[in-house]
Design a protein around this motif. Structure first.
Motif, PDB file in Angstrom:
ATOM      1  N   ARG A   1       0.554  -0.806   0.023  1.00 58.97           N
ATOM      2  CA  ARG A   1      -0.280  -0.143   0.198  1.00 58.97           C
ATOM      3  C   ARG A   1       1.137   1.458  -0.102  1.00 58.97           C
ATOM      4  NH1 ARG A   1      -3.012  -2.991   3.870  1.00 58.97           N
ATOM      5  NH2 ARG A   1      -1.738  -2.079   5.518  1.00 58.97           N
ATOM      6  N   HIS A   2       2.120   0.889   1.057  1.00 59.07           N
ATOM      7  CA  HIS A   2       3.170   2.555   1.185  1.00 59.07           C
ATOM      8  C   HIS A   2       3.658   2.687  -0.532  1.00 59.07           C
ATOM      9  CE1 HIS A   2       5.208   5.321   3.221  1.00 59.07           C
ATOM     10  NE2 HIS A   2       6.535   4.757   2.539  1.00 59.07           N
ATOM     11  N   CYS A   3       3.725   1.475  -0.815  1.00 55.28           N
ATOM     12  CA  CYS A   3       4.299   1.883  -2.465  1.00 55.28           C
ATOM     13  C   CYS A   3       3.884   2.222  -3.024  1.00 55.28           C
ATOM     14  CB  CYS A   3       5.139   0.077  -3.487  1.00 55.28           C
ATOM     15  SG  CYS A   3       6.492  -0.467  -2.257  1.00 55.28           S
ATOM     16  N   LEU A   4       2.690   1.671  -3.673  1.00 56.77           N
ATOM     17  CA  LEU A   4       1.619   2.346  -4.413  1.00 56.77           C
ATOM     18  C   LEU A   4       0.617   4.391  -4.273  1.00 56.77           C
ATOM     19  CD1 LEU A   4      -0.851  -0.478  -4.733  1.00 56.77           C
ATOM     20  CD2 LEU A   4       0.290   0.728  -6.363  1.00 56.77           C
ATOM     21  N   ASP A   5       0.393   4.107  -3.126  1.00 53.18           N
ATOM     22  CA  ASP A   5       1.066   5.188  -2.124  1.00 53.18           C
ATOM     23  C   ASP A   5       2.032   6.140  -3.047  1.00 53.18           C
ATOM     24  OD1 ASP A   5      -1.545   4.821  -1.085  1.00 53.18           O
ATOM     25  OD2 ASP A   5      -0.705   4.850   0.759  1.00 53.18           O
ATOM     26  N   MET A   6       3.465   6.008  -2.686  1.00 49.42           N
ATOM     27  CA  MET A   6       4.240   6.969  -2.927  1.00 49.42           C
ATOM     28  C   MET A   6       4.064   6.855  -4.671  1.00 49.42           C
ATOM     29  SD  MET A   6       6.313   7.330  -0.568  1.00 49.42           S
ATOM     30  CE  MET A   6       7.333   8.056  -1.794  1.00 49.42           C
ATOM     31  N   ILE A   7       4.011   6.018  -5.994  1.00 49.31           N
ATOM     32  CA  ILE A   7       3.940   6.134  -7.344  1.00 49.31           C
ATOM     33  C   ILE A   7       2.665   7.181  -7.247  1.00 49.31           C
ATOM     34  CG2 ILE A   7       2.875   4.836  -8.885  1.00 49.31           C
ATOM     35  CD1 ILE A   7       5.191   2.266  -7.923  1.00 49.31           C
ATOM     36  N   ARG A   8       1.477   7.380  -6.666  1.00 54.17           N
ATOM     37  CA  ARG A   8       0.647   7.530  -6.715  1.00 54.17           C
ATOM     38  C   ARG A   8       0.329   9.256  -6.825  1.00 54.17           C
ATOM     39  NH1 ARG A   8      -3.035   3.720  -4.598  1.00 54.17           N
ATOM     40  NH2 ARG A   8      -3.998   2.247  -5.026  1.00 54.17           N
ATOM     41  N   MET A   9       0.688   9.185  -5.677  1.00 51.41           N
ATOM     42  CA  MET A   9       2.079  10.891  -5.467  1.00 51.41           C
ATOM     43  C   MET A   9       2.851  11.249  -5.913  1.00 51.41           C
ATOM     44  SD  MET A   9       1.399  10.865  -1.388  1.00 51.41           S
ATOM     45  CE  MET A   9       2.408   9.560  -0.673  1.00 51.41           C
ATOM     46  N   ALA A  10       3.806  10.702  -6.562  1.00 47.79           N
ATOM     47  CA  ALA A  10       5.385  10.885  -7.453  1.00 47.79           C
ATOM     48  C   ALA A  10       4.730  12.085  -9.109  1.00 47.79           C
ATOM     49  CB  ALA A  10       5.999   9.934  -7.993  1.00 47.79           C
ATOM     50  N   LYS A  11       4.761  12.578  -8.634  1.00 48.97           N
ATOM     51  CA  LYS A  11       4.046  13.833 -10.929  1.00 48.97           C
ATOM     52  C   LYS A  11       4.855  13.036 -11.707  1.00 48.97           C
ATOM     53  CE  LYS A  11       3.647  18.247  -8.202  1.00 48.97           C
ATOM     54  NZ  LYS A  11       2.835  17.373  -7.370  1.00 48.97           N
ATOM     55  N   GLU A  12       5.820  12.010 -11.262  1.00 47.95           N
ATOM     56  CA  GLU A  12       7.289  11.012 -12.555  1.00 47.95           C
ATOM     57  C   GLU A  12       6.830   9.726 -11.694  1.00 47.95           C
ATOM     58  OE1 GLU A  12      11.381  13.336 -11.845  1.00 47.95           O
ATOM     59  OE2 GLU A  12      10.363  14.036 -13.003  1.00 47.95           O
ATOM     60  N   PRO A  13       7.830   8.953 -12.846  1.00 46.27           N
ATOM     61  CA  PRO A  13       8.211   7.983 -12.894  1.00 46.27           C
ATOM     62  C   PRO A  13       9.102   7.957 -11.311  1.00 46.27           C
ATOM     63  CG  PRO A  13       7.833   8.109 -14.746  1.00 46.27           C
ATOM     64  CD  PRO A  13       7.847   9.445 -14.140  1.00 46.27           C
ATOM     65  N   ILE A  14       8.969   7.129 -10.385  1.00 40.02           N
ATOM     66  CA  ILE A  14       9.878   7.001  -9.242  1.00 40.02           C
ATOM     67  C   ILE A  14      10.489   5.861  -9.111  1.00 40.02           C
ATOM     68  CG2 ILE A  14       8.184   6.128  -8.000  1.00 40.02           C
ATOM     69  CD1 ILE A  14       9.159   8.313  -5.360  1.00 40.02           C
ATOM     70  N   ALA A  15      12.084   5.664  -8.714  1.00 39.97           N
ATOM     71  CA  ALA A  15      12.689   4.261  -8.021  1.00 39.97           C
ATOM     72  C   ALA A  15      12.548   3.116  -6.683  1.00 39.97           C
ATOM     73  CB  ALA A  15      13.915   5.206  -7.980  1.00 39.97           C
ATOM     74  N   ALA A  16      12.540   1.909  -6.850  1.00 36.08           N
ATOM     75  CA  ALA A  16      12.341   1.542  -5.767  1.00 36.08           C
ATOM     76  C   ALA A  16      13.514   1.781  -4.358  1.00 36.08           C
ATOM     77  CB  ALA A  16      12.706   0.320  -6.222  1.00 36.08           C
ATOM     78  N   ASN A  17      14.740   2.404  -4.717  1.00 34.90           N
ATOM     79  CA  ASN A  17      15.082   3.151  -3.704  1.00 34.90           C
ATOM     80  C   ASN A  17      15.007   4.030  -2.671  1.00 34.90           C
ATOM     81  OD1 ASN A  17      16.043   4.282  -5.884  1.00 34.90           O
ATOM     82  ND2 ASN A  17      17.692   4.619  -5.310  1.00 34.90           N
TER      83      ASN A  17
ATOM     84  N   VAL B   1      10.964  -3.743  -1.673  1.00 33.73           N
ATOM     85  CA  VAL B   1       9.874  -3.206  -2.803  1.00 33.73           C
ATOM     86  C   VAL B   1      10.045  -3.989  -3.884  1.00 33.73           C
ATOM     87  CG1 VAL B   1       9.844  -0.417  -3.510  1.00 33.73           C
ATOM     88  CG2 VAL B   1      10.356  -1.143  -0.974  1.00 33.73           C
ATOM     89  N   LEU B   2      11.111  -4.595  -4.739  1.00 37.49           N
ATOM     90  CA  LEU B   2      11.364  -4.792  -5.773  1.00 37.49           C
ATOM     91  C   LEU B   2       9.917  -5.611  -6.050  1.00 37.49           C
ATOM     92  CD1 LEU B   2      15.330  -4.096  -6.829  1.00 37.49           C
ATOM     93  CD2 LEU B   2      13.501  -2.864  -8.132  1.00 37.49           C
ATOM     94  N   THR B   3      10.879  -6.947  -5.159  1.00 37.66           N
ATOM     95  CA  THR B   3       9.278  -7.675  -5.794  1.00 37.66           C
ATOM     96  C   THR B   3       7.884  -7.586  -5.818  1.00 37.66           C
ATOM     97  OG1 THR B   3      11.455  -9.451  -4.174  1.00 37.66           O
ATOM     98  CG2 THR B   3       9.258  -9.814  -4.354  1.00 37.66           C
ATOM     99  N   ILE B   4       7.995  -6.746  -4.496  1.00 39.53           N
ATOM    100  CA  ILE B   4       6.093  -5.988  -4.685  1.00 39.53           C
ATOM    101  C   ILE B   4       5.870  -5.145  -6.254  1.00 39.53           C
ATOM    102  CG2 ILE B   4       4.811  -4.035  -3.758  1.00 39.53           C
ATOM    103  CD1 ILE B   4       6.451  -4.507  -1.484  1.00 39.53           C
ATOM    104  N   LEU B   5       7.107  -4.517  -5.947  1.00 41.15           N
ATOM    105  CA  LEU B   5       6.821  -3.647  -7.966  1.00 41.15           C
ATOM    106  C   LEU B   5       6.976  -4.692  -8.673  1.00 41.15           C
ATOM    107  CD1 LEU B   5       9.654  -1.000  -7.541  1.00 41.15           C
ATOM    108  CD2 LEU B   5       6.026  -0.635  -6.881  1.00 41.15           C
ATOM    109  N   ARG B   6       7.343  -5.234  -8.732  1.00 42.56           N
ATOM    110  CA  ARG B   6       7.548  -6.545 -10.344  1.00 42.56           C
ATOM    111  C   ARG B   6       5.871  -7.521 -10.227  1.00 42.56           C
ATOM    112  NH1 ARG B   6      13.213  -7.911  -8.342  1.00 42.56           N
ATOM    113  NH2 ARG B   6      14.424  -6.901  -9.921  1.00 42.56           N
ATOM    114  N   ARG B   7       5.845  -7.392  -9.501  1.00 45.43           N
ATOM    115  CA  ARG B   7       4.713  -8.147  -8.713  1.00 45.43           C
ATOM    116  C   ARG B   7       3.438  -7.626  -9.525  1.00 45.43           C
ATOM    117  NH1 ARG B   7       4.522  -9.793  -4.007  1.00 45.43           N
ATOM    118  NH2 ARG B   7       3.091  -8.299  -2.967  1.00 45.43           N
ATOM    119  N   LEU B   8       3.124  -6.002  -9.096  1.00 45.44           N
ATOM    120  CA  LEU B   8       2.356  -5.189  -9.355  1.00 45.44           C
ATOM    121  C   LEU B   8       2.289  -4.598 -11.071  1.00 45.44           C
ATOM    122  CD1 LEU B   8       2.401  -2.889  -6.457  1.00 45.44           C
ATOM    123  CD2 LEU B   8       0.399  -4.173  -7.164  1.00 45.44           C
ATOM    124  N   HIS B   9       3.903  -4.986 -11.668  1.00 44.92           N
ATOM    125  CA  HIS B   9       3.535  -4.485 -12.870  1.00 44.92           C
ATOM    126  C   HIS B   9       2.718  -6.268 -13.810  1.00 44.92           C
ATOM    127  CE1 HIS B   9       6.405  -5.419 -16.567  1.00 44.92           C
ATOM    128  NE2 HIS B   9       5.243  -3.847 -16.929  1.00 44.92           N
TER     129      HIS B   9
END
Length: 118
Positions: free
Chosen positions: A43-59, A81-89
């Motif tokens: 949820r935190h990953c998705l919230d961060m990506i939604r709030m970012a104005k441009e694509p954001i890095a996993a680190n 975080v990378l595992t979560i992002l890959r699964r969501l991708h």
């Protein structure tokens, strides 16, 4: 318990006699992180990506997630975080921009009818 496994193996052999039941890999045990509740990091990953104005890095996501808990980010957190992002991708929720160490993530554009196609 062992008797149940023998029974299951015999059922597998009935339907696929050429298969060796011992060749089936065991399921990996999930190791819960002690810093986040169930699905909290996702949820935190998705919230961060939604709030970012441009694509954001996993680190960056990992660092901010750990800072929100008052802790320092580690390589292990970045890997989670990378595992979560890959699964969501893989599910089609995120879009991957770039390659290798320069990967950035953003929310996939919404497509009408995509939810009904499955």
């Amino acid at each position: 318990m062992r008797a149940r496994l023998v029974y299951i193996d015999s059922i597998v052999l009935i339907f696929t006699p050429e298969m060796d039941p011992d060749s089936i890999p065991s399921k990996r045990a999930y190791r819960r992180t002690m810093y986040f509740q169930r699905n909290e990091l996702q949820r935190h990953c998705l919230d961060m990506i939604r709030m970012a104005k441009e694509p954001i890095a996993a680190n960056v996501i990992a660092r901010r997630a750990m800072e929100s808990k008052g802790l320092e980010a580690s390589r292990q957190t970045t890997e989670r975080v990378l595992t979560i992002l890959r699964r969501l991708h893989k599910r089609g929720t995120l879009v991957r921009h770039g390659a290798a160490k320069h990967v950035r993530w953003s929310i996939a554009p919404f497509e009408c009818g995509a939810a009904n196609s499955q």
